[in-house]
Design an enzyme around this catalytic site. Structure first.
Site, PDB file in Angstrom:
ATOM      1  N   ASP A 127       0.819  -1.227   0.000  1.00  0.00           N
ATOM      2  CA  ASP A 127       0.000   0.000   0.000  1.00  0.00           C
ATOM      3  C   ASP A 127       0.854   1.278   0.000  1.00  0.00           C
ATOM      4  O   ASP A 127       0.342   2.346  -0.314  1.00  0.00           O
ATOM      5  CB  ASP A 127      -0.917   0.032   1.231  1.00  0.00           C
ATOM      6  CG  ASP A 127      -1.825  -1.188   1.316  1.00  0.00           C
ATOM      7  OD1 ASP A 127      -2.035  -1.831   0.281  1.00  0.00           O
ATOM      8  OD2 ASP A 127      -2.315  -1.491   2.419  1.00  0.00           O
ATOM      9  N   ARG A 265     -17.218  -3.850 -17.858  1.00  0.00           N
ATOM     10  CA  ARG A 265     -16.849  -5.015 -17.038  1.00  0.00           C
ATOM     11  C   ARG A 265     -15.915  -4.555 -15.921  1.00  0.00           C
ATOM     12  O   ARG A 265     -15.165  -3.592 -16.093  1.00  0.00           O
ATOM     13  CB  ARG A 265     -16.094  -6.048 -17.867  1.00  0.00           C
ATOM     14  CG  ARG A 265     -16.860  -6.619 -19.033  1.00  0.00           C
ATOM     15  CD  ARG A 265     -17.843  -7.700 -18.576  1.00  0.00           C
ATOM     16  NE  ARG A 265     -18.370  -8.442 -19.715  1.00  0.00           N
ATOM     17  CZ  ARG A 265     -19.436  -8.085 -20.428  1.00  0.00           C
ATOM     18  NH1 ARG A 265     -20.086  -6.970 -20.129  1.00  0.00           N
ATOM     19  NH2 ARG A 265     -19.850  -8.830 -21.445  1.00  0.00           N
ATOM     20  N   GLN A 273      -1.826  -8.946  -6.818  1.00  0.00           N
ATOM     21  CA  GLN A 273      -0.886  -7.831  -6.637  1.00  0.00           C
ATOM     22  C   GLN A 273       0.149  -8.093  -5.547  1.00  0.00           C
ATOM     23  O   GLN A 273       1.140  -7.388  -5.443  1.00  0.00           O
ATOM     24  CB  GLN A 273      -1.661  -6.553  -6.255  1.00  0.00           C
ATOM     25  CG  GLN A 273      -2.547  -6.039  -7.350  1.00  0.00           C
ATOM     26  CD  GLN A 273      -3.672  -5.159  -6.808  1.00  0.00           C
ATOM     27  OE1 GLN A 273      -3.551  -3.955  -6.797  1.00  0.00           O
ATOM     28  NE2 GLN A 273      -4.739  -5.767  -6.335  1.00  0.00           N
ATOM     29  N   ARG A 274      -0.115  -9.076  -4.692  1.00  0.00           N
ATOM     30  CA  ARG A 274       0.824  -9.359  -3.591  1.00  0.00           C
ATOM     31  C   ARG A 274       1.675 -10.591  -3.850  1.00  0.00           C
ATOM     32  O   ARG A 274       2.523 -10.934  -3.028  1.00  0.00           O
ATOM     33  CB  ARG A 274       0.029  -9.565  -2.296  1.00  0.00           C
ATOM     34  CG  ARG A 274      -0.489  -8.295  -1.758  1.00  0.00           C
ATOM     35  CD  ARG A 274      -0.944  -8.300  -0.338  1.00  0.00           C
ATOM     36  NE  ARG A 274      -1.183  -9.529   0.336  1.00  0.00           N
ATOM     37  CZ  ARG A 274      -2.163  -9.704   1.241  1.00  0.00           C
ATOM     38  NH1 ARG A 274      -2.991  -8.708   1.500  1.00  0.00           N
ATOM     39  NH2 ARG A 274      -2.289 -10.830   1.886  1.00  0.00           N
TER      40      ARG A 274
HETATM   41  O1  F6P Z   1      -2.404  -4.005   3.387  1.00  0.00           O
HETATM   42  C1  F6P Z   1      -2.220  -4.836   2.290  1.00  0.00           C
HETATM   43  C2  F6P Z   1      -3.539  -5.271   1.710  1.00  0.00           C
HETATM   44  O2  F6P Z   1      -3.280  -6.073   0.561  1.00  0.00           O
HETATM   45  C3  F6P Z   1      -4.516  -4.148   1.372  1.00  0.00           C
HETATM   46  O3  F6P Z   1      -4.196  -3.491   0.174  1.00  0.00           O
HETATM   47  C4  F6P Z   1      -5.822  -4.901   1.348  1.00  0.00           C
HETATM   48  O4  F6P Z   1      -6.919  -4.057   1.631  1.00  0.00           O
HETATM   49  C5  F6P Z   1      -5.639  -5.906   2.449  1.00  0.00           C
HETATM   50  O5  F6P Z   1      -4.260  -6.074   2.634  1.00  0.00           O
HETATM   51  C6  F6P Z   1      -6.261  -7.254   2.145  1.00  0.00           C
HETATM   52  O6  F6P Z   1      -6.140  -8.039   3.267  1.00  0.00           O
HETATM   53  P1  F6P Z   1      -6.343  -9.611   3.299  1.00  0.00           P
HETATM   54  O7  F6P Z   1      -5.080 -10.242   2.792  1.00  0.00           O
HETATM   55  O8  F6P Z   1      -6.569  -9.902   4.725  1.00  0.00           O
HETATM   56  O9  F6P Z   1      -7.494  -9.942   2.408  1.00  0.00           O
END
Ligand code: F6P
Length: 341
Positions: A127, A265, A273-274
């Protein structure tokens, strides 16, 4: 000296690069023993740890996620949680902790330091919302992933003359939306810092269609329509009281279809993204943070977080680092507005 390391909160690419740097410098240069605690603060609360040697960190530089696991455990929300951490550290002979995390994990690190436990923080989060550092690692990778997705969405949107609404993460900060939207040439970027007018969005979208282009709208999961409320999937909250965001993209895509008559859509990029390998930038930043966190522990400088200022890694007090969120300033958003419509 025996030093513990843990990763808390949402995972992000680059966590393993920090762990590797801590172990390499801690063991090889400082002659420490390093212990990895499992699943964020759950590890020291429940005594779940394992020794981390040089072999354990071989080949992890490029790996996404965290070899230690992560959780959103808040020891201050667990009955006797802090006393248990104190007891576990004493039992396992751990002298200090390096906590790698975002605002929640580092908020706990700050409180533990106030409670007499030696902690050094390392800022991570896709973030990029930690105020005391120019960038957190993980952000660059998330922006690359979102940008690549937007690049791909342009071609399919054009083929079908559709509006595509791309919902990206970022919680209450619009950094991922702003950077990926700018890099990906979005027609509209919506961030949590500025409530948006649905009428204005429709105007921009319509003007894009008039010029025979298919609009891409990048919307941050925390963005709000003017006078409206956050769109939520569920009311579920985590141990730090954060609600789960998500849903604004689908809501907006439906509004666009209903009000322009064009097909629309929504694409929710979500946890993609992670995941996966960190960019070179994130690997370098994460590695430098790890090396400097080791130095802070060696100096006995607890209650600090390592931070990027310009090209230097500095130390800032955890109190300062967790005092407020870094959000997108109005003037940065104004730069992007030039390209809307
Ligand atoms: O803080 C990182 C983040 O990926 C945010 O962008 C998102 O809102 C949140 O974590 C999602 O959390 P979780 O992995 O618990 O769904």
């Amino acid at each position: 000296m025996r030093v513990g390391v843990l990763t808390g909160g949402g995972d992000c690419p680059g966590l393993n690069a920090v762990i590797r740097a801590v172990v390499r410098k801690g063991v090889e240069v400082n002659g420490w023993e390093v212990v990895g605690f499992r699943n964020g603060w759950q590890g020291p609360v429940e005594g779940r740890s394992r020794p981390l040697g040089l072999d354990d960190v071989e080949d992890i530089l490029t790996r996404g996620g965290t070899i230690l696991g992560s959780s959103r455990t808040n020891p201050y929300a667990v009955e006797g949680g802090v006393d248990r951490i104190r007891a576990v550290l004493a039992e396992q002979g751990v002298d200090a902790l390096i906590a790698i995390g975002g605002e929640d994990t580092l908020g706990v690190a700050k409180r533990l330091t106030d409670d007499g436990i030696g902690v050094v923080g390392v800022p991570k989060t896709i973030d990029n919302d930690l105020d005391a550092t120019d960038y957190t690692f993980g952000f660059d990778t998330a922006v690359h992933i979102a940008t690549e997705a937007i690049d791909r969405l342009h071609t399919t949107a054009e083929s079908h003359r559709r509006a595509l609404v791309v919902e990206v993460m970022g919680r209450h900060a619009g950094w991922i939306a702003l950077h990926s939207g700018l890099a990906g040439g979005a027609s509209v970027i919506l961030v949590p810092e500025r409530a948006f007018s649905v009428d204005k969005v429709i105007e921009w979208v319509a003007s894009r269609f008039e010029r025979e282009y298919a609009p891409i709208i990048v919307v941050a999961e925390g963005a709000l329509p003017e006078g409206g409320e956050a769109v939520l999937q569920t009311g579920e909250k985590d141990a730090f009281g954060h609600v789960r965001l998500g849903g604004v993209g689908t809501w907006l895509a439906d509004e666009i279809a209903a009000r322009t008559g064009n097909e629309s859509r929504a694409v929710v990029l979500g946890h993609t993204q992670r995941g996966g390998v960190p960019t070179a930038y994130d690997r370098v930043l994460a590695t430098r943070f790890g090396l400097h966190a080791v130095d802070a522990v060696a100096d006995g400088d607890f209650g600090v977080m390592v931070a990027l200022r310009g090209t230097d890694i500095v130390r800032v007090r955890l109190a300062e680092a967790t005092a407020r969120l870094k959000t997108v300033p109005a003037e940065r958003y104004a730069e992007a507005e030039v390209f809307f419509g």
